[in-house]
Write a protein that holds these residues in place. Structure first.
Motif, short mmCIF file in Angstrom:
data_model
loop_
_atom_site.label_atom_id
_atom_site.label_comp_id
_atom_site.label_asym_id
_atom_site.label_seq_id
_atom_site.Cartn_x
_atom_site.Cartn_y
_atom_site.Cartn_z
N ILE A 3 24.37 -7.07 -43.52
CA ILE A 3 24.41 -5.96 -42.50
C ILE A 3 23.56 -4.83 -42.67
N ARG A 4 23.36 -4.38 -44.06
CA ARG A 4 22.68 -3.22 -44.25
C ARG A 4 21.21 -3.69 -43.90
N THR A 5 20.75 -4.79 -44.49
CA THR A 5 19.28 -5.57 -43.95
C THR A 5 19.21 -5.55 -42.23
N GLN A 6 20.21 -5.64 -41.67
CA GLN A 6 20.00 -5.98 -40.09
C GLN A 6 20.00 -4.52 -39.60
N ILE A 7 20.69 -3.77 -40.04
CA ILE A 7 20.68 -2.11 -39.28
C ILE A 7 19.34 -1.46 -39.77
N LEU A 20 25.14 -5.85 -23.36
CA LEU A 20 26.08 -5.43 -24.04
C LEU A 20 27.55 -5.99 -23.58
N GLY A 21 27.68 -5.98 -22.17
CA GLY A 21 29.02 -6.78 -21.74
C GLY A 21 29.03 -8.29 -22.05
N LYS A 22 28.14 -8.86 -22.22
CA LYS A 22 28.02 -10.29 -22.38
C LYS A 22 28.11 -10.59 -24.21
N ILE A 23 28.21 -9.67 -25.15
CA ILE A 23 28.53 -10.09 -26.16
C ILE A 23 30.02 -10.02 -26.37
N GLU A 24 30.33 -11.34 -27.00
CA GLU A 24 31.73 -11.61 -27.26
C GLU A 24 32.39 -10.73 -28.42
N PRO A 25 33.54 -9.97 -28.10
CA PRO A 25 34.12 -9.09 -29.29
C PRO A 25 34.53 -10.15 -30.59
N LYS A 26 34.80 -11.38 -30.38
CA LYS A 26 35.36 -12.14 -31.50
C LYS A 26 34.38 -12.63 -32.49
N ILE A 27 33.09 -12.68 -32.15
CA ILE A 27 32.31 -13.18 -32.93
C ILE A 27 32.08 -12.27 -34.18
N LYS A 39 26.93 -10.17 -33.84
CA LYS A 39 26.93 -8.93 -32.80
C LYS A 39 25.56 -8.41 -32.97
N LEU A 40 25.27 -7.96 -34.51
CA LEU A 40 24.04 -7.22 -34.48
C LEU A 40 22.84 -7.62 -34.22
N ARG A 41 22.80 -9.11 -34.42
CA ARG A 41 21.49 -9.99 -33.85
C ARG A 41 21.46 -9.76 -32.43
N ARG A 42 22.35 -9.90 -31.69
CA ARG A 42 22.28 -10.00 -30.14
C ARG A 42 22.01 -8.32 -29.73
N ASP A 74 27.10 5.45 -35.13
CA ASP A 74 27.97 5.98 -34.33
C ASP A 74 27.57 5.02 -32.65
N SER A 75 26.42 5.28 -32.50
CA SER A 75 26.02 4.64 -31.17
C SER A 75 26.07 3.09 -31.34
N ILE A 76 25.84 2.38 -32.31
CA ILE A 76 25.99 1.00 -32.53
C ILE A 76 27.60 0.63 -32.50
#
Length: 163
Positions: free
Chosen positions: A10-14, A78-85, A90-93, A143-145
């Protein structure tokens, strides 16, 4: 409240997301500065005002459309990103959506850049600071993410713990 240990993925992705996003601002700054220098020194020749009125009218349409389109494409994606993944997915998308939004925002600048080359009229470069300001205003931060992805609980803690 103690935050969970930072996930290296996660750190690397951000960190990658921020680095690439800030790198996308470089062409706006560099191209504007180079073009300003070339026009001011006369290296591109004398100004040609024959196309300026038409290009100014088009710029007044293209710039707001690119800013609005970038926003709406981003929000609809953003609306198409599934909340369950998983958070990493999520960060990749989210990263892909950031790049798409950035490219659409830069389209307005690109139009003005070409207009300056065609007319040697510096007025078109006035769009560069506006687009740069919008770019920096919409930069990704914890915060924005979390807000954009509607994160809660552990996912939000992981994002906030990696800033």
């Amino acid at each position: 409240m103690k935050q969970p240990p930072a996930n290296p993925q996660i750190r690397t992705q951000i960190a990658s997301m921020r680095m690439v996003y800030y790198a996308m601002t470089a062409p706006i700054i560099v191209f504007s500065a180079v073009l300003y220098f070339l026009v001011e020194t006369g290296a591109l020749g004398e100004p040609d005002y024959s196309l300026a009125p038409l290009l100014q009218t088009i710029a007044m349409i293209v710039i707001p459309i690119s800013l609005a389109a970038g926003y709406f494409v981003f929000k609809s994606g953003l609306g198409k990103i599934e909340p369950k993944i998983p958070l990493a997915d999520k960060l990749r998308r989210y990263f892909v959506l950031l790049m798409i939004r950035g490219a659409i925002l830069e389209a307005g600048f690109l139009f003005c850049f070409v207009a300056v080359i065609l007319t040697r009229e510096l007025l078109f470069l006035a769009a560069a600071p506006v687009i740069l300001f919008v770019f920096l205003l919409l930069r990704p931060n914890a915060d924005s993410i979390a807000l954009d992805l509607s994160l809660s609980g552990a996912d939000k803690s992981q994002v906030e713990g990696n800033h």
